[in-house]
Design a protein around this motif. Structure first.
Motif, PDB file in Angstrom:
ATOM      1  N   LEU A   1       2.235  -2.147  -9.255  1.00 58.68           N
ATOM      2  CA  LEU A   1       1.182  -3.038  -8.807  1.00 58.68           C
ATOM      3  C   LEU A   1      -0.196  -2.455  -9.124  1.00 58.68           C
ATOM      4  O   LEU A   1      -0.473  -1.311  -8.784  1.00 58.68           O
ATOM      5  CB  LEU A   1       1.283  -3.273  -7.294  1.00 58.68           C
ATOM      6  CG  LEU A   1       2.588  -3.882  -6.776  1.00 58.68           C
ATOM      7  CD1 LEU A   1       2.579  -3.910  -5.257  1.00 58.68           C
ATOM      8  CD2 LEU A   1       2.792  -5.285  -7.335  1.00 58.68           C
ATOM      9  N   SER A   2      -1.037  -3.269  -9.731  1.00 58.30           N
ATOM     10  CA  SER A   2      -2.419  -2.839  -9.961  1.00 58.30           C
ATOM     11  C   SER A   2      -3.197  -3.094  -8.674  1.00 58.30           C
ATOM     12  O   SER A   2      -2.716  -3.754  -7.754  1.00 58.30           O
ATOM     13  CB  SER A   2      -3.035  -3.634 -11.107  1.00 58.30           C
ATOM     14  OG  SER A   2      -3.182  -4.993 -10.705  1.00 58.30           O
ATOM     15  N   LYS A   3      -4.406  -2.580  -8.618  1.00 59.45           N
ATOM     16  CA  LYS A   3      -5.283  -2.820  -7.462  1.00 59.45           C
ATOM     17  C   LYS A   3      -5.434  -4.319  -7.221  1.00 59.45           C
ATOM     18  O   LYS A   3      -5.360  -4.799  -6.095  1.00 59.45           O
ATOM     19  CB  LYS A   3      -6.666  -2.227  -7.753  1.00 59.45           C
ATOM     20  CG  LYS A   3      -6.945  -0.943  -7.014  1.00 59.45           C
ATOM     21  CD  LYS A   3      -8.443  -0.673  -7.070  1.00 59.45           C
ATOM     22  CE  LYS A   3      -8.742   0.649  -6.375  1.00 59.45           C
ATOM     23  NZ  LYS A   3      -9.880   1.340  -6.990  1.00 59.45           N
ATOM     24  N   GLU A   4      -5.634  -5.033  -8.329  1.00 64.38           N
ATOM     25  CA  GLU A   4      -5.820  -6.481  -8.271  1.00 64.38           C
ATOM     26  C   GLU A   4      -4.563  -7.157  -7.708  1.00 64.38           C
ATOM     27  O   GLU A   4      -4.649  -8.021  -6.835  1.00 64.38           O
ATOM     28  CB  GLU A   4      -6.141  -6.969  -9.693  1.00 64.38           C
ATOM     29  CG  GLU A   4      -6.324  -8.445  -9.842  1.00 64.38           C
ATOM     30  CD  GLU A   4      -7.560  -8.980  -9.121  1.00 64.38           C
ATOM     31  OE1 GLU A   4      -7.655 -10.205  -8.999  1.00 64.38           O
ATOM     32  OE2 GLU A   4      -8.415  -8.184  -8.689  1.00 64.38           O
TER      33      GLU A   4
ATOM     34  N   VAL B   1       0.847  -1.192   0.000  1.00 65.35           N
ATOM     35  CA  VAL B   1       0.000   0.000   0.000  1.00 65.35           C
ATOM     36  C   VAL B   1       0.883   1.242   0.000  1.00 65.35           C
ATOM     37  O   VAL B   1       0.621   2.215  -0.689  1.00 65.35           O
ATOM     38  CB  VAL B   1      -0.888   0.064   1.262  1.00 65.35           C
ATOM     39  CG1 VAL B   1      -1.884   1.208   1.120  1.00 65.35           C
ATOM     40  CG2 VAL B   1      -1.595  -1.250   1.481  1.00 65.35           C
ATOM     41  N   LEU B   2       1.934   1.195   0.795  1.00 64.41           N
ATOM     42  CA  LEU B   2       2.685   2.415   1.058  1.00 64.41           C
ATOM     43  C   LEU B   2       3.878   2.653   0.152  1.00 64.41           C
ATOM     44  O   LEU B   2       4.027   3.724  -0.423  1.00 64.41           O
ATOM     45  CB  LEU B   2       3.183   2.395   2.510  1.00 64.41           C
ATOM     46  CG  LEU B   2       2.079   2.499   3.547  1.00 64.41           C
ATOM     47  CD1 LEU B   2       2.673   2.411   4.944  1.00 64.41           C
ATOM     48  CD2 LEU B   2       1.307   3.802   3.375  1.00 64.41           C
TER      49      LEU B   2
ATOM     50  N   LEU C   1      10.415   1.984 -10.181  1.00 62.87           N
ATOM     51  CA  LEU C   1       9.248   2.032 -11.077  1.00 62.87           C
ATOM     52  C   LEU C   1       9.494   2.948 -12.265  1.00 62.87           C
ATOM     53  O   LEU C   1       8.973   2.734 -13.360  1.00 62.87           O
ATOM     54  CB  LEU C   1       8.027   2.521 -10.294  1.00 62.87           C
ATOM     55  CG  LEU C   1       7.460   1.484  -9.342  1.00 62.87           C
ATOM     56  CD1 LEU C   1       6.290   2.048  -8.559  1.00 62.87           C
ATOM     57  CD2 LEU C   1       7.013   0.240 -10.105  1.00 62.87           C
ATOM     58  N   TRP C   2      10.302   3.953 -12.041  1.00 65.19           N
ATOM     59  CA  TRP C   2      10.598   4.905 -13.094  1.00 65.19           C
ATOM     60  C   TRP C   2      11.198   4.192 -14.318  1.00 65.19           C
ATOM     61  O   TRP C   2      10.856   4.484 -15.450  1.00 65.19           O
ATOM     62  CB  TRP C   2      11.581   5.936 -12.511  1.00 65.19           C
ATOM     63  CG  TRP C   2      11.940   7.041 -13.433  1.00 65.19           C
ATOM     64  CD1 TRP C   2      11.071   7.837 -14.117  1.00 65.19           C
ATOM     65  CD2 TRP C   2      13.260   7.460 -13.776  1.00 65.19           C
ATOM     66  NE1 TRP C   2      11.782   8.740 -14.858  1.00 65.19           N
ATOM     67  CE2 TRP C   2      13.114   8.536 -14.679  1.00 65.19           C
ATOM     68  CE3 TRP C   2      14.544   7.047 -13.410  1.00 65.19           C
ATOM     69  CZ2 TRP C   2      14.219   9.191 -15.221  1.00 65.19           C
ATOM     70  CZ3 TRP C   2      15.637   7.705 -13.941  1.00 65.19           C
ATOM     71  CH2 TRP C   2      15.475   8.756 -14.839  1.00 65.19           C
TER      72      TRP C   2
END
Ligand code: HEC
Length: 151
Positions: A127-130, A110-111, A119-120
């Protein structure tokens, strides 16, 4: 023109010298496959895609892991990341430690994780919500929720 070339030369010299500053070691360790974390396929797929570069002994080192100053960041992330959580030696952790790490994994998706500087250059690791839900279900042993108590 002449001064431009001088700046360029100075820059090249500085970049060259940076390469000699010692930094974290870039190292891979052979690991017993029995010690690797075991989780359902869809969970493993996310870990491998988004976490393994820093949290396993199967790091996919990019070329800039050998070029200062980028190498300082990349190597630090991998060395410190493995120290905090290494999926390749998960089964060598005590039950208490596994429980604590699962709590942190639950919270980290989450954080904070994966780290923004990663990620750049690895947008596919986002990460997607799923994905987050899949990881959190695993980390909470199917309960879907962990009371994280404020510390
Ligand atoms: C670019 C490298 C990198 C990636 C990719 C990455 N982490 Fe991390 N992770 C770190 C580093 C470095 C730390 C060490 C502590 C710090 O900097 O706070 C860490 C710490 C952690 C911790 C320990 C607790 C904490 O929050 O400090 C957990 C849990 C964690 N990561 C989970 C994950 C998960 C789950 C993923 C994949 C979804 C992931 N990380 C992807 C680098 C990474």
């Amino acid at each position: 023109m002449r001064s431009f070339l001088m700046y360029l030369g100075a820059l090249a010299v500085i970049l060259g010298l940076l390469q000699f500053i010692p930094t974290y070691e870039k190292k891979d360790y052979p690991t017993d496959p029995k010690l690797e974390v075991k989780a359902p396929k869809k969970v493993m797929a996310i870990f491998k895609r988004s976490c393994y570069d820093c949290h396993s002994n199967k790091t996919n080192w990019p070329w800039y892991a050998d070029v200062a100053p980028m190498s300082w960041v990349v190597r630090r992330d991998v060395v410190e990341g493995r120290k905090a959580l290494n999926f390749s030696i998960w089964n060598s952790y005590s039950d208490t430690k596994k429980k604590e790490l699962k709590k942190q994994i639950y919270r980290s998706v989450v954080l904070a994780m994966p780290l923004p500087q990663y990620l750049w250059l690895h947008p596919e690791a986002k990460l997607s919500k799923e994905d987050k839900k899949i990881i959190q279900d695993w980390a909470s042993d199917g309960k879907g929720y962990i009371d994280l108590e404020v510390r």
